[in-house]
Design a protein around this motif. Structure first.
Motif, PDB file in Angstrom:
ATOM      1  N   TYR A 122      -7.744   9.213   5.261  1.00 35.59           N
ATOM      2  CA  TYR A 122      -7.009   7.978   5.016  1.00 35.59           C
ATOM      3  C   TYR A 122      -5.505   8.192   4.880  1.00 35.59           C
ATOM      4  CZ  TYR A 122      -6.727   9.139   0.026  1.00 35.59           C
ATOM      5  OH  TYR A 122      -6.443   9.753  -1.164  1.00 35.59           O
TER       6      TYR A 122
ATOM      7  N   ASP B 179      -5.086   5.120  10.017  1.00 30.36           N
ATOM      8  CA  ASP B 179      -5.295   3.737   9.594  1.00 30.36           C
ATOM      9  C   ASP B 179      -6.802   3.554   9.473  1.00 30.36           C
ATOM     10  OD1 ASP B 179      -5.859   0.994   9.558  1.00 30.36           O
ATOM     11  OD2 ASP B 179      -4.083   0.503  10.739  1.00 30.36           O
TER      12      ASP B 179
ATOM     13  N   ALA C 225      -6.603  -3.493   2.748  1.00 37.35           N
ATOM     14  CA  ALA C 225      -7.116  -3.019   4.033  1.00 37.35           C
ATOM     15  C   ALA C 225      -8.639  -2.912   4.041  1.00 37.35           C
ATOM     16  CB  ALA C 225      -6.479  -1.676   4.379  1.00 37.35           C
TER      17      ALA C 225
END
Length: 322
Positions: free
Chosen positions: A189, A193, A221
């Motif tokens: 991570y 992305d 996210a």
């Protein structure tokens, strides 16, 4: 007896080993002698005041040992019983008193170190996988911090339930650990992305559920990793708490569900707790879940355990030896 005490909140240096006197167990309590003590991120929240607790405090929310004495009104436990618990603070000590409602008999085939390392994390994995979102064969699930204590259990147990497991990790070494624990795919991570990679891995289908013990660094996210009607299950804040959660995001990103369950709410009902424990003991005894213990340290080095945990230098669980 010896115990770790906190007299003021702060860094790991506030964890001090002291001689303390333990009173006899009160009504409904059991006195246990620890053989092993689990260390969890929850303990750091108590130490820093992120989760405020009355001071002075002995931290530690899980352990394994044997019954020494039972208080008035206690049924089902006797001196010599092998027991484990996930419960209120007080675990960083050679012995402690604890309400019998938190205690469970430890099966003979599970050793004390494993018992101490598995209860809080294992029961957390149980309520996430089996109750918060009940994972089914063929589901795609995303596990953040997949090389951590809870993360490894989620990966193993999720795979045993038939899920395709994607795990996020912070390094190549941790990716290897997560894959060994059952992750079919790993995402670095810090370099990738992760939401985009989830889309690539799933060919745009995304995940049924995201299990997130990281918090601020992975939000929002994580929502982009979910299919319509998917579940965002937040169970920790290792990188800091999630702030200013716009509920409208859930609608805009696919009629999603978001939840912040806590273990102790699930444990409040004794019948439910016993059922959860049986499920966990079965998974461990059957080999579906192996509890990884990354480090064992003496009780006096509790501060070092906290430093390693907060620096994310750990893989699996840390156990203190009284």
């Amino acid at each position: 007896m010896r115990a770790i005490r906190i007299h003021q909140t702060g860094g790991p240096e506030v964890l001090v080993l002291e001689e303390v006197e333990l009173p006899p167990p009160g009504k409904g309590e059991v006195r246990i002698r620890h053989h092993a003590i689990g260390v969890n991120f929850l303990d750091t929240y108590h130490r820093t005041g992120f989760y405020p607790m009355p001071l002075p405090l002995t931290p530690g929310a899980e352990g394994a040992g044997e019954v020494v004495e039972v208080g008035a009104g206690v049924e089902g436990f006797k001196p010599g019983d092998r027991v484990v618990y996930a419960g209120p603070p007080g675990g960083y000590a050679e012995e402690r008193n604890i309400p019998a409602s938190f205690l469970l008999k430890l099966p003979r085939e599970i050793d004390y170190d494993t018992g101490a390392a598995m209860m809080l994390k294992g029961l957390t994995a149980q309520y996430l996988l089996r109750q918060t979102y009940k994972v089914r064969d063929g589901d795609v699930i995303l596990v953040h911090a997949a090389a951590g204590g809870v993360g490894q259990i989620l990966c193993q147990w999720g795979r045993a339930l038939g899920a395709q497991v994607i795990g996020t990790v912070g390094s190549a070494d941790k990716a290897q650990i997560a894959r060994k624990a059952g992750a079919h795919h790993t995402i670095l991570y810090r370099e990738e992305d992760f939401a985009a990679r989830v889309g690539e891995i799933t060919k745009g289908q995304k995940c049924a559920v995201v299990y997130d013990g990281v918090g601020r660094a992975t939000f929002p996210a994580s929502l982009d990793c979910l299919r319509p009607f998917g579940v965002f299950a937040s169970f920790g804040s290792a990188s800091g708490g999630i702030e200013a959660f716009d509920l409208g995001l859930l609608g805009r990103k696919g009629s999603l569900f978001a939840t912040r369950p806590t273990l102790f709410t699930f444990m409040a009902d004794r019948t439910r707790l016993e059922k959860m424990a049986r499920d966990l003991f079965r998974a461990v005894s059957a080999g579906d879940v192996t509890i990884g213990i990354g480090r064992k340290l003496p009780l006096a080095q509790a501060a070092e355990a906290h430093r390693a945990l907060e620096a994310r230098e750990t893989t699996g669980s840390i156990v203190l030896e009284p």
